[in-house]
Design a protein around this motif. Structure first.
Motif, PDB file in Angstrom:
ATOM      1  N   THR A  88       0.855  -1.182   0.000  1.00 11.15           N
ATOM      2  CA  THR A  88       0.000   0.000   0.000  1.00 11.15           C
ATOM      3  C   THR A  88       0.891   1.231   0.000  1.00 11.15           C
ATOM      4  OG1 THR A  88      -0.126   0.225   2.406  1.00 11.15           O
ATOM      5  CG2 THR A  88      -1.792  -1.170   1.363  1.00 11.15           C
ATOM      6  N   VAL A  89       0.389   2.276  -0.587  1.00 14.24           N
ATOM      7  CA  VAL A  89       1.153   3.520  -0.636  1.00 14.24           C
ATOM      8  C   VAL A  89       1.401   4.034   0.778  1.00 14.24           C
ATOM      9  CG1 VAL A  89       1.141   5.894  -1.470  1.00 14.24           C
ATOM     10  CG2 VAL A  89       0.254   4.074  -2.901  1.00 14.24           C
ATOM     11  N   GLU A  90       0.469   3.796   1.671  1.00 15.09           N
ATOM     12  CA  GLU A  90       0.630   4.244   3.051  1.00 15.09           C
ATOM     13  C   GLU A  90       1.843   3.564   3.704  1.00 15.09           C
ATOM     14  OE1 GLU A  90      -2.404   3.158   1.838  1.00 15.09           O
ATOM     15  OE2 GLU A  90      -3.136   5.197   1.551  1.00 15.09           O
ATOM     16  N   ASP A  91       2.117   2.315   3.324  1.00 15.47           N
ATOM     17  CA  ASP A  91       3.274   1.606   3.864  1.00 15.47           C
ATOM     18  C   ASP A  91       4.583   2.186   3.347  1.00 15.47           C
ATOM     19  OD1 ASP A  91       1.600  -0.072   5.233  1.00 15.47           O
ATOM     20  OD2 ASP A  91       1.752  -1.712   3.789  1.00 15.47           O
ATOM     21  N   TYR A  92       4.546   2.778   2.186  1.00 19.25           N
ATOM     22  CA  TYR A  92       5.766   3.284   1.581  1.00 19.25           C
ATOM     23  C   TYR A  92       5.458   4.601   0.882  1.00 19.25           C
ATOM     24  CZ  TYR A  92      10.603   2.208   0.699  1.00 19.25           C
ATOM     25  OH  TYR A  92      11.967   2.191   0.753  1.00 19.25           O
ATOM     26  N   HIS A  93       5.106   5.622   1.662  1.00 20.19           N
ATOM     27  CA  HIS A  93       4.626   6.897   1.124  1.00 20.19           C
ATOM     28  C   HIS A  93       5.629   7.594   0.193  1.00 20.19           C
ATOM     29  CE1 HIS A  93       7.351   8.315   4.001  1.00 20.19           C
ATOM     30  NE2 HIS A  93       6.566   8.879   4.866  1.00 20.19           N
ATOM     31  N   HIS A  94       6.893   7.321   0.365  1.00 13.21           N
ATOM     32  CA  HIS A  94       7.925   7.931  -0.473  1.00 13.21           C
ATOM     33  C   HIS A  94       7.776   7.501  -1.937  1.00 13.21           C
ATOM     34  CE1 HIS A  94      11.723   9.676  -1.572  1.00 13.21           C
ATOM     35  NE2 HIS A  94      12.240   8.511  -1.899  1.00 13.21           N
ATOM     36  N   TRP A  96      -1.710   5.881  -8.591  1.00 14.80           N
ATOM     37  CA  TRP A  96      -0.809   4.777  -8.278  1.00 14.80           C
ATOM     38  C   TRP A  96      -1.505   3.475  -8.644  1.00 14.80           C
ATOM     39  CZ3 TRP A  96       3.977   3.977  -6.296  1.00 14.80           C
ATOM     40  CH2 TRP A  96       4.235   2.726  -5.744  1.00 14.80           C
TER      41      TRP A  96
END
Length: 108
Positions: free
Chosen positions: A30-36, A61
């Protein structure tokens, strides 16, 4: 002709050694897990636009993978009124964290 074939083979060998194998990639669930990763995706679109003169805009995304310093991202971009899928590869250089666009494919 032989030198061209040798150069192509050498390039293919170097590319195979330089890029991580498919088994080494970790999926960004998930994007939240790897916001970068979204910032990296936006960088890829901006770098592509700078190189080509295009006016693509980051839209969404889809999925992504990371391996050490490499990000392999699948995103959607807006091209005027159309939405296109893009596969991109970005290198994040250590220790400076500078980003470099390696690959940008709008035909995936």
């Amino acid at each position: 002709m032989k030198s061209q074939v040798a150069a192509i083979l050498l390039f293919a060998l170097l590319a195979a050694v330089a890029l991580p194998s498919r088994a080494d990639w970790t999926r960004i669930k998930t994007v939240e897990d790897y916001h970068h990763a979204v910032a990296v995706a936006r960088f890829a679109v901006a770098a592509h636009n700078k190189e080509t003169g295009d006016t693509l805009e980051f839209a969404r995304w889809i999925r992504g993978f990371v391996d050490g310093q490499y990000y392999r991202l699948f995103i959607q971009v807006r091209d005027g009124g159309a939405v296109r899928k893009v596969e991109t590869l970005v290198l994040e250089k250590a220790p400076t964290k500078d980003l470099e666009l390696v690959y940008f494919n709008t035909a995936y």
